[in-house]
Design a protein around this motif. Structure first.
Motif, PDB file in Angstrom:
ATOM      1  N   VAL A  13       0.790  -1.357   0.112  1.00 26.59           N
ATOM      2  CA  VAL A  13       0.025  -0.401   0.602  1.00 26.59           C
ATOM      3  C   VAL A  13       0.695   1.363  -0.390  1.00 26.59           C
ATOM      4  CG1 VAL A  13      -2.149  -1.477   1.411  1.00 26.59           C
ATOM      5  CG2 VAL A  13      -0.800  -0.665   2.714  1.00 26.59           C
ATOM      6  N   PHE A  14       0.262   2.637  -0.017  1.00 27.17           N
ATOM      7  CA  PHE A  14       0.741   3.903  -0.866  1.00 27.17           C
ATOM      8  C   PHE A  14       0.180   4.529  -0.099  1.00 27.17           C
ATOM      9  CE2 PHE A  14       2.800   7.380  -2.743  1.00 27.17           C
ATOM     10  CZ  PHE A  14       3.595   6.551  -2.602  1.00 27.17           C
ATOM     11  N   PHE A  15       0.967   4.678   1.362  1.00 30.03           N
ATOM     12  CA  PHE A  15       0.196   6.558   2.506  1.00 30.03           C
ATOM     13  C   PHE A  15      -1.213   6.015   2.247  1.00 30.03           C
ATOM     14  CE2 PHE A  15       3.462   8.643   0.959  1.00 30.03           C
ATOM     15  CZ  PHE A  15       4.027  10.054   1.373  1.00 30.03           C
ATOM     16  N   PRO A  16      -1.239   4.711   3.577  1.00 30.90           N
ATOM     17  CA  PRO A  16      -2.812   4.387   3.207  1.00 30.90           C
ATOM     18  C   PRO A  16      -3.613   5.141   4.714  1.00 30.90           C
ATOM     19  CG  PRO A  16      -0.987   2.647   4.713  1.00 30.90           C
ATOM     20  CD  PRO A  16      -0.417   3.838   3.980  1.00 30.90           C
ATOM     21  N   ASN A  17      -2.217   5.904   5.202  1.00 38.03           N
ATOM     22  CA  ASN A  17      -3.065   6.751   6.703  1.00 38.03           C
ATOM     23  C   ASN A  17      -2.354   8.618   6.073  1.00 38.03           C
ATOM     24  OD1 ASN A  17      -3.911   4.480   8.018  1.00 38.03           O
ATOM     25  ND2 ASN A  17      -1.771   4.416   8.762  1.00 38.03           N
ATOM     26  N   PHE A  18      -3.185   9.103   5.505  1.00 37.92           N
ATOM     27  CA  PHE A  18      -2.876  10.561   4.398  1.00 37.92           C
ATOM     28  C   PHE A  18      -3.926  11.460   5.949  1.00 37.92           C
ATOM     29  CE2 PHE A  18      -6.879   8.304   2.348  1.00 37.92           C
ATOM     30  CZ  PHE A  18      -7.725   9.294   3.256  1.00 37.92           C
ATOM     31  N   HIS A  19      -2.778  12.937   6.084  1.00 39.23           N
ATOM     32  CA  HIS A  19      -3.269  13.443   7.367  1.00 39.23           C
ATOM     33  C   HIS A  19      -3.281  14.630   6.199  1.00 39.23           C
ATOM     34  CE1 HIS A  19      -1.199  10.441   9.711  1.00 39.23           C
ATOM     35  NE2 HIS A  19      -1.905  10.300  10.327  1.00 39.23           N
ATOM     36  N   ASN A  20      -3.353  15.263   5.037  1.00 42.84           N
ATOM     37  CA  ASN A  20      -3.541  16.443   4.482  1.00 42.84           C
ATOM     38  C   ASN A  20      -4.215  16.053   2.852  1.00 42.84           C
ATOM     39  OD1 ASN A  20      -0.489  16.863   3.038  1.00 42.84           O
ATOM     40  ND2 ASN A  20      -0.103  16.415   4.533  1.00 42.84           N
ATOM     41  N   LYS A  21      -3.636  17.557   2.078  1.00 41.04           N
ATOM     42  CA  LYS A  21      -4.426  16.934   0.642  1.00 41.04           C
ATOM     43  C   LYS A  21      -3.125  16.648   0.007  1.00 41.04           C
ATOM     44  CE  LYS A  21      -7.738  20.055  -0.073  1.00 41.04           C
ATOM     45  NZ  LYS A  21      -8.710  21.931  -0.030  1.00 41.04           N
ATOM     46  N   GLY A  22      -1.997  17.025   0.310  1.00 43.38           N
ATOM     47  CA  GLY A  22      -1.256  16.764  -0.367  1.00 43.38           C
ATOM     48  C   GLY A  22      -0.841  14.729   0.164  1.00 43.38           C
ATOM     49  N   GLU A  23      -0.959  14.276   1.523  1.00 45.77           N
ATOM     50  CA  GLU A  23      -0.727  13.280   1.251  1.00 45.77           C
ATOM     51  C   GLU A  23      -1.829  12.087   0.815  1.00 45.77           C
ATOM     52  OE1 GLU A  23      -0.434  11.709   5.539  1.00 45.77           O
ATOM     53  OE2 GLU A  23       1.562  13.449   4.934  1.00 45.77           O
ATOM     54  N   TYR A  24      -3.133  13.205   0.257  1.00 43.90           N
ATOM     55  CA  TYR A  24      -4.214  12.377  -0.313  1.00 43.90           C
ATOM     56  C   TYR A  24      -3.550  12.254  -2.195  1.00 43.90           C
ATOM     57  CZ  TYR A  24      -8.350  11.202  -1.819  1.00 43.90           C
ATOM     58  OH  TYR A  24      -9.703  10.682  -2.528  1.00 43.90           O
ATOM     59  N   LYS A  25      -3.265  13.019  -1.929  1.00 44.31           N
ATOM     60  CA  LYS A  25      -2.605  13.160  -3.881  1.00 44.31           C
ATOM     61  C   LYS A  25      -2.305  11.902  -4.370  1.00 44.31           C
ATOM     62  CE  LYS A  25      -2.238  16.600  -6.376  1.00 44.31           C
ATOM     63  NZ  LYS A  25      -1.951  17.489  -6.918  1.00 44.31           N
ATOM     64  N   LEU A  26      -1.042  11.943  -3.076  1.00 43.76           N
ATOM     65  CA  LEU A  26       0.157  10.744  -2.883  1.00 43.76           C
ATOM     66  C   LEU A  26      -0.675   8.909  -2.346  1.00 43.76           C
ATOM     67  CD1 LEU A  26       3.230  11.783  -1.230  1.00 43.76           C
ATOM     68  CD2 LEU A  26       2.765  11.795  -3.274  1.00 43.76           C
ATOM     69  N   HIS A  27      -1.935   9.010  -1.652  1.00 39.68           N
ATOM     70  CA  HIS A  27      -2.661   7.881  -1.619  1.00 39.68           C
ATOM     71  C   HIS A  27      -2.901   7.599  -3.228  1.00 39.68           C
ATOM     72  CE1 HIS A  27      -4.797   4.617   0.680  1.00 39.68           C
ATOM     73  NE2 HIS A  27      -6.110   6.066   0.176  1.00 39.68           N
ATOM     74  N   SER A  28      -3.780   8.748  -4.408  1.00 35.67           N
ATOM     75  CA  SER A  28      -4.362   8.467  -5.168  1.00 35.67           C
ATOM     76  C   SER A  28      -3.679   7.324  -5.805  1.00 35.67           C
ATOM     77  CB  SER A  28      -4.940   9.984  -5.579  1.00 35.67           C
ATOM     78  OG  SER A  28      -3.850  10.532  -6.262  1.00 35.67           O
ATOM     79  N   LEU A  29      -1.996   7.477  -5.753  1.00 33.17           N
ATOM     80  CA  LEU A  29      -1.474   6.005  -6.870  1.00 33.17           C
ATOM     81  C   LEU A  29      -1.269   5.599  -6.234  1.00 33.17           C
ATOM     82  CD1 LEU A  29       1.908   9.090  -6.652  1.00 33.17           C
ATOM     83  CD2 LEU A  29      -0.206   8.121  -8.848  1.00 33.17           C
ATOM     84  N   ASP A  30      -1.904   5.115  -4.451  1.00 30.28           N
ATOM     85  CA  ASP A  30      -1.775   3.650  -4.226  1.00 30.28           C
ATOM     86  C   ASP A  30      -2.373   2.176  -5.321  1.00 30.28           C
ATOM     87  OD1 ASP A  30      -1.570   1.352  -2.498  1.00 30.28           O
ATOM     88  OD2 ASP A  30      -3.041   2.023  -1.215  1.00 30.28           O
ATOM     89  N   VAL A  31      -2.184   1.671  -5.659  1.00 29.63           N
ATOM     90  CA  VAL A  31      -2.198   0.476  -6.035  1.00 29.63           C
ATOM     91  C   VAL A  31      -3.682  -0.811  -5.698  1.00 29.63           C
ATOM     92  CG1 VAL A  31      -0.809  -1.328  -6.058  1.00 29.63           C
ATOM     93  CG2 VAL A  31      -1.664  -1.386  -7.833  1.00 29.63           C
ATOM     94  N   HIS A  32      -2.889  -0.793  -4.509  1.00 31.33           N
ATOM     95  CA  HIS A  32      -4.194  -1.267  -3.474  1.00 31.33           C
ATOM     96  C   HIS A  32      -5.511  -0.141  -3.649  1.00 31.33           C
ATOM     97  CE1 HIS A  32      -6.459  -2.605   0.393  1.00 31.33           C
ATOM     98  NE2 HIS A  32      -5.417  -3.880   0.671  1.00 31.33           N
ATOM     99  N   ARG A  33      -5.679   0.432  -3.671  1.00 32.21           N
ATOM    100  CA  ARG A  33      -7.131   1.784  -2.970  1.00 32.21           C
ATOM    101  C   ARG A  33      -7.183   1.155  -5.196  1.00 32.21           C
ATOM    102  NH1 ARG A  33      -7.319   6.832  -5.963  1.00 32.21           N
ATOM    103  NH2 ARG A  33      -9.460   8.038  -5.718  1.00 32.21           N
ATOM    104  N   GLN A  34      -6.188   1.351  -6.043  1.00 31.52           N
ATOM    105  CA  GLN A  34      -6.802   1.575  -7.393  1.00 31.52           C
ATOM    106  C   GLN A  34      -7.565   0.397  -7.683  1.00 31.52           C
ATOM    107  OE1 GLN A  34      -6.829   4.416  -8.874  1.00 31.52           O
ATOM    108  NE2 GLN A  34      -7.322   4.052 -11.183  1.00 31.52           N
ATOM    109  N   LEU A  35      -7.160  -0.533  -7.350  1.00 33.20           N
ATOM    110  CA  LEU A  35      -7.350  -2.222  -7.796  1.00 33.20           C
ATOM    111  C   LEU A  35      -8.636  -1.925  -7.183  1.00 33.20           C
ATOM    112  CD1 LEU A  35      -4.308  -4.650  -8.006  1.00 33.20           C
ATOM    113  CD2 LEU A  35      -6.051  -3.542  -9.891  1.00 33.20           C
TER     114      LEU A  35
END
Length: 337
Positions: free
Chosen positions: A237-259
């Protein structure tokens, strides 16, 4: 436009055979066929097993090379089965002058070894052939690209915004493109291997810290070793525990989430257990072909450049994700084994 799809579950079929319409089988193959198959006393069942030593894709290449050589030989009134080494070198020289690199010439030569019945040993041991191949290498040495063909950071940045986000509502085409790209870049697998991924457990399992993928066991990888046939893919997983908009954008690249988004949004349309399915109206929900999957990945890269206002690079190929992924992993000192 997504095309070239076919229906059916990849798990429902056994390893594919080379039984094409109108194509003679092991004991009736005109060409190409290994020398062993022509050995007197070899039964048809044994011949069938000998033929299976080469994958369908390999046999398809052999047939293509053989056809090309026979056409060349017929134009010169040569018997392709008894052509002398000098004529075979003339054939390879014609390929070289048509623009083939030294590595491609060598490849064509190796195919010729297999398809020239009775000529294999003569070619392998021929000093003339070895010298010829060395000459093609020196005249046209293979040079690999030093600079990556496209910018990974630019593409990843573009994938965090429109038209690829938000994943819950974007067009299924863009969702599919992004998902295929992220799986390709994080796994560094070939397109043929990505196409062989399955959507159902135990071939796809979500864990809290990673997603586990297993290639369909009926698929034969390019290097058909026991390890490759039984390989598994674990993508963290990639940045599963995001705390701000910047980290959320990084989390949008999480292949776990995308799948998860991709599987959820395609669940009601599936006509195949293959992970990636077609979004084209004519084949909606059916398994996607390797050609279409390659197009998805290259289109994703090109659209990322377009949405970033940057000129698109020339000659982008889906296969380049493997080189870019491993280069990025090496620079970041991330183990790839």
């Amino acid at each position: 436009m997504d095309s070239g799809s076919h229906s059916g579950s990849p798990l429902s079929s056994s390893r594919s055979s080379d039984s094409e319409p109108g194509q003679p089988q092991a004991d009736g193959l005109v060409a190409p066929v290994p020398l062993l198959i022509r050995t007197p006393g070899i039964s048809s069942p044994v011949k069938a097993i000998l033929v299976a030593a080469h994958k369908p894709s390999t046999r398809k290449v052999y047939r293509s090379k053989w056809k090309r050589f026979t056409i060349w030989a017929e134009h010169r009134r040569l018997d392709p089965f008894t052509a002398p080494i000098s004529s075979i070198l003339d054939f390879l020289t014609s390929l070289f002058h048509q623009g083939a690199s030294s590595s491609q010439s060598s490849y064509n030569w190796q195919q010729s070894l297999t398809i020239m019945w009775g000529k294999s040993l003569a070619l392998i041991t021929s000093k003339l052939c070895k010298t010829f191949l060395k000459g093609t290498f020196l005249l046209r040495p293979p040079v690999k690209e030093v600079v990556p063909p496209w910018d990974l950071s630019l593409v990843l940045q573009a994938l965090t915004g429109p038209p690829f986000e938000p994943a819950a509502t974007v067009d299924l085409k863009f969702l599919s493109w992004k998902t295929a790209f992220l799986v390709a870049i994080t796994s560094a697998k070939r397109v043929s291997e990505l196409q062989a991924l399955c959507v159902k457990p135990p071939y796809l399992v979500f864990h809290p810290d990673r997603v586990y993928l297993r290639i369909n066991p009926s698929f034969l990888p390019k290097v058909s070793s026991e390890a490759n046939i039984n390989q598994s893919i674990n993508l963290p997983v990639f940045f599963p525990n995001f705390h701000n908009k910047g980290e959320y954008k990084l989390h949008s690249l999480d292949v776990h989430r995308q799948l998860r988004f991709y599987i959820h949004r395609t669940a009601g349309h599936r006509q195949s257990d293959q992970l990636f399915i077609s979004f084209a109206k004519s084949n909606f929900g059916k398994s996607v072909s390797k050609v279409s999957l390659s197009r998805w990945i290259s289109s994703c890269i090109l659209l990322a450049y377009h949405s970033s206002g940057r000129p698109a690079p020339q000659g982008v190929r889906a296969h380049s994700t493997r080189a870019v992924a491993t280069s990025a992993a090496f620079q970041a000192r991330v183990p790839t084994g």
